[in-house]
Design a protein around this motif. Sequence first.
Motif, PDB file in Angstrom:
ATOM      1  N   GLU A 181       0.824  -1.207   0.000  1.00 59.88           N
ATOM      2  CA  GLU A 181       0.000   0.000   0.000  1.00 59.88           C
ATOM      3  C   GLU A 181       0.861   1.261   0.000  1.00 59.88           C
ATOM      4  OE1 GLU A 181      -3.641   2.101   2.536  1.00 59.88           O
ATOM      5  OE2 GLU A 181      -2.769   0.197   3.212  1.00 59.88           O
ATOM      6  N   PHE A 182       1.904   1.273   0.831  1.00 63.44           N
ATOM      7  CA  PHE A 182       2.748   2.464   0.938  1.00 63.44           C
ATOM      8  C   PHE A 182       3.479   2.756  -0.370  1.00 63.44           C
ATOM      9  CE2 PHE A 182       7.179   3.898   1.821  1.00 63.44           C
ATOM     10  CZ  PHE A 182       6.879   5.228   2.116  1.00 63.44           C
ATOM     11  N   LEU A 183       4.101   1.733  -0.966  1.00 63.52           N
ATOM     12  CA  LEU A 183       4.927   1.961  -2.146  1.00 63.52           C
ATOM     13  C   LEU A 183       4.103   2.201  -3.405  1.00 63.52           C
ATOM     14  CD1 LEU A 183       7.792  -0.622  -1.523  1.00 63.52           C
ATOM     15  CD2 LEU A 183       7.910   1.851  -1.310  1.00 63.52           C
ATOM     16  N   TYR A 184       2.979   1.520  -3.542  1.00 66.47           N
ATOM     17  CA  TYR A 184       2.169   1.720  -4.745  1.00 66.47           C
ATOM     18  C   TYR A 184       1.539   3.106  -4.789  1.00 66.47           C
ATOM     19  CZ  TYR A 184       2.493  -3.129  -6.341  1.00 66.47           C
ATOM     20  OH  TYR A 184       2.956  -4.333  -6.824  1.00 66.47           O
ATOM     21  N   LYS A 185       1.343   3.719  -3.618  1.00 69.61           N
ATOM     22  CA  LYS A 185       0.722   5.041  -3.577  1.00 69.61           C
ATOM     23  C   LYS A 185       1.703   6.159  -3.920  1.00 69.61           C
ATOM     24  CE  LYS A 185      -3.138   4.443  -0.338  1.00 69.61           C
ATOM     25  NZ  LYS A 185      -3.685   4.832   0.980  1.00 69.61           N
ATOM     26  N   ASP A 186       2.990   5.914  -3.764  1.00 69.16           N
ATOM     27  CA  ASP A 186       3.978   6.977  -3.981  1.00 69.16           C
ATOM     28  C   ASP A 186       4.431   6.971  -5.438  1.00 69.16           C
ATOM     29  OD1 ASP A 186       6.710   8.321  -4.025  1.00 69.16           O
ATOM     30  OD2 ASP A 186       6.079   8.700  -1.959  1.00 69.16           O
ATOM     31  N   LYS A 187       4.216   8.083  -6.137  1.00 65.52           N
ATOM     32  CA  LYS A 187       4.549   8.144  -7.557  1.00 65.52           C
ATOM     33  C   LYS A 187       6.045   8.092  -7.823  1.00 65.52           C
ATOM     34  CE  LYS A 187       4.523  13.223  -7.823  1.00 65.52           C
ATOM     35  NZ  LYS A 187       3.925  14.405  -8.500  1.00 65.52           N
ATOM     36  N   HIS A 188       6.863   8.435  -6.812  1.00 70.34           N
ATOM     37  CA  HIS A 188       8.316   8.419  -7.000  1.00 70.34           C
ATOM     38  C   HIS A 188       8.945   7.080  -6.626  1.00 70.34           C
ATOM     39  CE1 HIS A 188       8.477  12.647  -7.953  1.00 70.34           C
ATOM     40  NE2 HIS A 188       7.816  12.943  -6.850  1.00 70.34           N
ATOM     41  N   ALA A 189       8.214   6.228  -5.904  1.00 71.02           N
ATOM     42  CA  ALA A 189       8.785   4.949  -5.479  1.00 71.02           C
ATOM     43  C   ALA A 189       9.019   4.043  -6.685  1.00 71.02           C
ATOM     44  CB  ALA A 189       7.860   4.271  -4.479  1.00 71.02           C
ATOM     45  N   ASP A 190      10.123   3.358  -6.677  1.00 75.03           N
ATOM     46  CA  ASP A 190      10.480   2.450  -7.762  1.00 75.03           C
ATOM     47  C   ASP A 190       9.891   1.073  -7.459  1.00 75.03           C
ATOM     48  OD1 ASP A 190      11.565   0.916  -9.728  1.00 75.03           O
ATOM     49  OD2 ASP A 190      13.663   1.293  -9.203  1.00 75.03           O
ATOM     50  N   PRO A 191       8.911   0.608  -8.237  1.00 75.73           N
ATOM     51  CA  PRO A 191       8.282  -0.688  -7.947  1.00 75.73           C
ATOM     52  C   PRO A 191       9.223  -1.874  -8.142  1.00 75.73           C
ATOM     53  CG  PRO A 191       7.510   0.171 -10.049  1.00 75.73           C
ATOM     54  CD  PRO A 191       8.314   1.257  -9.412  1.00 75.73           C
ATOM     55  N   LYS A 192      10.370  -1.644  -8.780  1.00 74.26           N
ATOM     56  CA  LYS A 192      11.319  -2.743  -9.000  1.00 74.26           C
ATOM     57  C   LYS A 192      12.576  -2.595  -8.144  1.00 74.26           C
ATOM     58  CE  LYS A 192       9.991  -4.165 -13.659  1.00 74.26           C
ATOM     59  NZ  LYS A 192      10.485  -4.519 -15.017  1.00 74.26           N
ATOM     60  N   PHE A 193      12.489  -1.805  -7.057  1.00 76.71           N
ATOM     61  CA  PHE A 193      13.721  -1.545  -6.309  1.00 76.71           C
ATOM     62  C   PHE A 193      14.292  -2.824  -5.696  1.00 76.71           C
ATOM     63  CE2 PHE A 193      10.984  -1.486  -2.584  1.00 76.71           C
ATOM     64  CZ  PHE A 193      11.814  -1.891  -1.541  1.00 76.71           C
ATOM     65  N   THR A 194      13.425  -3.759  -5.236  1.00 77.65           N
ATOM     66  CA  THR A 194      13.946  -4.992  -4.634  1.00 77.65           C
ATOM     67  C   THR A 194      14.628  -5.865  -5.691  1.00 77.65           C
ATOM     68  OG1 THR A 194      11.708  -5.876  -4.879  1.00 77.65           O
ATOM     69  CG2 THR A 194      12.359  -5.099  -2.692  1.00 77.65           C
ATOM     70  N   GLU A 195      14.027  -5.944  -6.870  1.00 75.81           N
ATOM     71  CA  GLU A 195      14.625  -6.733  -7.947  1.00 75.81           C
ATOM     72  C   GLU A 195      15.953  -6.123  -8.392  1.00 75.81           C
ATOM     73  OE1 GLU A 195      13.735  -8.030 -12.595  1.00 75.81           O
ATOM     74  OE2 GLU A 195      12.151  -7.109 -11.391  1.00 75.81           O
ATOM     75  N   LYS A 196      15.992  -4.795  -8.543  1.00 72.73           N
ATOM     76  CA  LYS A 196      17.226  -4.128  -8.971  1.00 72.73           C
ATOM     77  C   LYS A 196      18.328  -4.304  -7.940  1.00 72.73           C
ATOM     78  CE  LYS A 196      15.001  -0.569 -11.824  1.00 72.73           C
ATOM     79  NZ  LYS A 196      14.691   0.884 -11.929  1.00 72.73           N
ATOM     80  N   LEU A 197      17.961  -4.191  -6.651  1.00 69.15           N
ATOM     81  CA  LEU A 197      18.983  -4.322  -5.620  1.00 69.15           C
ATOM     82  C   LEU A 197      19.513  -5.749  -5.570  1.00 69.15           C
ATOM     83  CD1 LEU A 197      18.975  -2.416  -2.326  1.00 69.15           C
ATOM     84  CD2 LEU A 197      19.874  -4.725  -2.396  1.00 69.15           C
ATOM     85  N   TRP A 198      18.603  -6.732  -5.732  1.00 69.24           N
ATOM     86  CA  TRP A 198      19.056  -8.131  -5.778  1.00 69.24           C
ATOM     87  C   TRP A 198      20.011  -8.347  -6.951  1.00 69.24           C
ATOM     88  CZ3 TRP A 198      18.058 -11.632  -9.783  1.00 69.24           C
ATOM     89  CH2 TRP A 198      18.513 -12.939  -9.547  1.00 69.24           C
ATOM     90  N   ALA A 199      19.668  -7.813  -8.129  1.00 71.33           N
ATOM     91  CA  ALA A 199      20.526  -7.975  -9.303  1.00 71.33           C
ATOM     92  C   ALA A 199      21.871  -7.285  -9.094  1.00 71.33           C
ATOM     93  CB  ALA A 199      19.832  -7.410 -10.543  1.00 71.33           C
ATOM     94  N   TYR A 200      21.827  -6.105  -8.502  1.00 72.07           N
ATOM     95  CA  TYR A 200      23.054  -5.336  -8.234  1.00 72.07           C
ATOM     96  C   TYR A 200      23.990  -6.130  -7.324  1.00 72.07           C
ATOM     97  CZ  TYR A 200      25.909  -1.465  -6.464  1.00 72.07           C
ATOM     98  OH  TYR A 200      26.954  -0.646  -6.103  1.00 72.07           O
ATOM     99  N   LEU A 201      23.454  -6.657  -6.213  1.00 79.27           N
ATOM    100  CA  LEU A 201      24.272  -7.424  -5.282  1.00 79.27           C
ATOM    101  C   LEU A 201      24.785  -8.706  -5.928  1.00 79.27           C
ATOM    102  CD1 LEU A 201      22.159  -7.117  -1.996  1.00 79.27           C
ATOM    103  CD2 LEU A 201      24.260  -5.890  -2.554  1.00 79.27           C
ATOM    104  N   THR A 202      23.924  -9.374  -6.697  1.00 78.57           N
ATOM    105  CA  THR A 202      24.299 -10.644  -7.309  1.00 78.57           C
ATOM    106  C   THR A 202      25.426 -10.478  -8.322  1.00 78.57           C
ATOM    107  OG1 THR A 202      22.048 -11.502  -7.008  1.00 78.57           O
ATOM    108  CG2 THR A 202      23.443 -12.622  -8.621  1.00 78.57           C
ATOM    109  N   VAL A 203      25.316  -9.471  -9.192  1.00 79.15           N
ATOM    110  CA  VAL A 203      26.355  -9.261 -10.203  1.00 79.15           C
ATOM    111  C   VAL A 203      27.677  -8.879  -9.548  1.00 79.15           C
ATOM    112  CG1 VAL A 203      27.078  -7.839 -12.151  1.00 79.15           C
ATOM    113  CG2 VAL A 203      24.745  -8.694 -12.043  1.00 79.15           C
TER     114      VAL A 203
END
Length: 888
Positions: A526-548
């Motif tokens: 609810e919190f993240l979907y309501k914020d227009k600036h929040a990145d809906p893929k931030f968890t996926e991007k951070l996982w990819a960043y750490l993994t690479v």
Amino acid sequence: QSSRWCTFLPLLILPALFSLFQLLGDDKIILHSYKIQSTITSRMANTMVQTKVENRAKNSQNLVFDVQVPKGAFIHNFTMNINGITFTSSIKEKSAARSQYAKARAKGKAAAILRSNAFDMENFKAELNVPSGTKVQFEIHYQEAIRRKLSTYEHIIPMQPGRLAKHLEVNVHIIEPQGISFVHVPNILGEQFTDAATVNKGEKKAHVSFKPSLAQQRKCSNCTTTALEGNLVVTYDVNRDMKAGELEIFNGYFVHYFAPDDLAPLPKNILFVIDVSGSMWGIKMKQTVEAMKTILGDLRSDDQFSILDFNHNVRCWRDSLVQASKIQTEAAKKYVEGIHPNGGTNINDALLRAMFILNEANALGMLDPNSVSMIILVSDGDPTVGELKLPTIQKNVKKHNRDDISLFCLGIGFDVDYDFLKRLATENNGAAQRIFGNQETSSQMKKFYNQVSTPLLKKLDFNYPEGLVSDVTQSTFQHYFGGSEIVVSGKVDTENVQHLQSVVTATASNTQLILETLADVEGLDEFLYKDKHADPKFTEKLWAYLTVNQLMAERNVAPSAAMKRNITKAILQMSLDHHIVTPYTAMLIENPDGDELMLADSPQDRKRACCPGDLLPVLVQITLPTMVTPTMHSLSFSFPVDNDPHFIITLPRQQKNICFNIDSQPGAILNLISDVESRITINGKLIGAKRFLHNKLNTYFGKIGFNFEAKGLKVEVSPEAITLKDGSSTTSLSWSETGSFIRRRLLVSVKKESNVTLTVDGDLTFMVLLHRVWKKHPVNVDFLGIYIPPANNFSSTVHGLIGQFMQEPDVVIYNERPGQDPGKSDATMEVKGHKLTVTRGLQKDYRLDRVFGTNVQCWFVHNNGKGFLDGHYRDYLVPNLYSYLKHI
């Protein structure tokens, strides 16, 4: 900490660092807007840099868009809009991208190439020849995880627009579900920008805006140049209520942030291993001693420590660890104050001796079971004495590290093989950092030490339910240091689970910790979907960043070629799946019709790095790390000729610097480079000082002439102007403004009142420094210094005062002894069949500090380089500024 995939610097946890494009032309190039937007969602930063430019000149103008991003940040999108036509990018596997590009190039399409020549940044560079009346918009996007250091997240944005922007705006949006404890924007840009930045902070969101007016940007009320040059810095931290950390789950991925602070520090067993070889002489040693005195004073009373200093031998201040009492730390400070650098570098024996001391102390029961053992190595060069093979040193250190000792490596300056130090640290539970060998060395060392000076936990293990999570990043850690943060990420089966639990086990001071946390899978929706600036893929991007980054670190220390190939395949697949540029991918850039194609890729042959193209974009560059780091960085790996004039010849294979002066008469023209086959010659014309000093007339370079005969171009550099001669036409630039021009792939770039660089075919770069004296100086005059790279672009027949050393001569130096000058030793040097008496001394490299210069230790050859040079120095006199040298 995860190791970055860059090869030149240690882990830099910085947000977007960039310099705005250079505008090569007159004031008819209009910078309509310069916009930067960074959105940080739970420490995952997405940054966009956008510029809009118009050429209102009557003629076409060259324009370069040059964006610098932190090493480790992933570029994932680039677009150009040229008069309404948009060029977009895609990420491909290198061989596939090259094949597709080759087909397009065969049809006469535009050419582009990637470079890897930056020291502390990656450069994405796009260069265009913009016709009159053309409007161009550039936009680049990249992403990175912001790491916590010393209890703060720091977002640093260098502001260097280069000229006045009609509309200049920076927006930083911060969204942190944990809650934001503070946001601060220190004003370091200058008093006139005091009101330009505003901060609006809520409980979980913050917005930083920086909007200087056109009047604020001006250097003075009626100036046409910008005063905006410096860093916009945003610092913040989040609320921390739980020792077990914050578990955030969103869109099928979880991120576990762990940063407890209210714990008692673990005692340290610490050995400082300090390089005191001859190359540490001067500012490096002075700054190291200053830092060590502060660090020793900061040791806690329950810490144990000792000091080893090494050159060709290894000395111990104390043969065993001692308690960090006031008496012992003061005695240690006096010891380091008395260090006098000399001799070679025996890294292997120094590290094995340190390992022995810590292993023996542990075997004798002298160490607190809950303490942390660590070694901090400070060195500025490669091994020159004892074991010289770097892989063997790595194996030796790893073999003798029996008690989970952490090795932290600080590499000072540009000569050190930083990639080697990083491998050493990674294999031994530590980290590495490059330290710049200048006036800031001490503060850099102290800052690094502060990051590892407070171990709070050891032997950490992060556990998650089997079957519910997969592809978890690194989950075991040797240490947790106060003020930092551990981040673990992975995939979650959100279809079959409502809650996710984590259990962290660790050793704390006098106790074993078991920390649990529980998070709702849909708790953030609810919190993240309501914020227009929040990145809906931030968890996926951070996982990819750490993994690479983790895969890159594993590849760096993989023991076999087969393992490296498998890891490379995994990195490649991650790059393609997540649309990010890594060393194994390339970026294709094309227009909507697909009939204009460009390639951003690393050159296979540096001599043929790029090919001419007739379409509008003539160059696109992305700077990425290479997989093999040279042992000496190009900044040091060069031939400086500066001051009155002093020559410094670097012999990288033999790790020596040889110096000599040339004393001639005003008006004499010295040949520096003469290459008949490559058709390049470089000469310098001498001018005299205004008065005689000590009955000697000092001479300096008053003009430097470059003749690129194959291109039909000549460049004359003087303290008055920079002039390019193209047949009968002449183009000039003044030192009073930053600017550039380009002809036939020769780029001449002037940095205001500082230096000019000449880049030939995007590959070979010369630098000329300007030295100004104050008006009506009674003795000195304005003069020039030149810095020439030891490039392989020249032919085997290249000659000249510098050219003859492109092929490194064999030099043997022995019998070092006290010299006539107190404090300077003499030695015997054998070179080219001659035996010469040489003197240990210092010369200046002025690239990093144009006022005081950086000391370069070298062996000085007397009598105008006699015996070291082929023939006599008078053999290198030529009749005019563009003459070739006659055969010697």
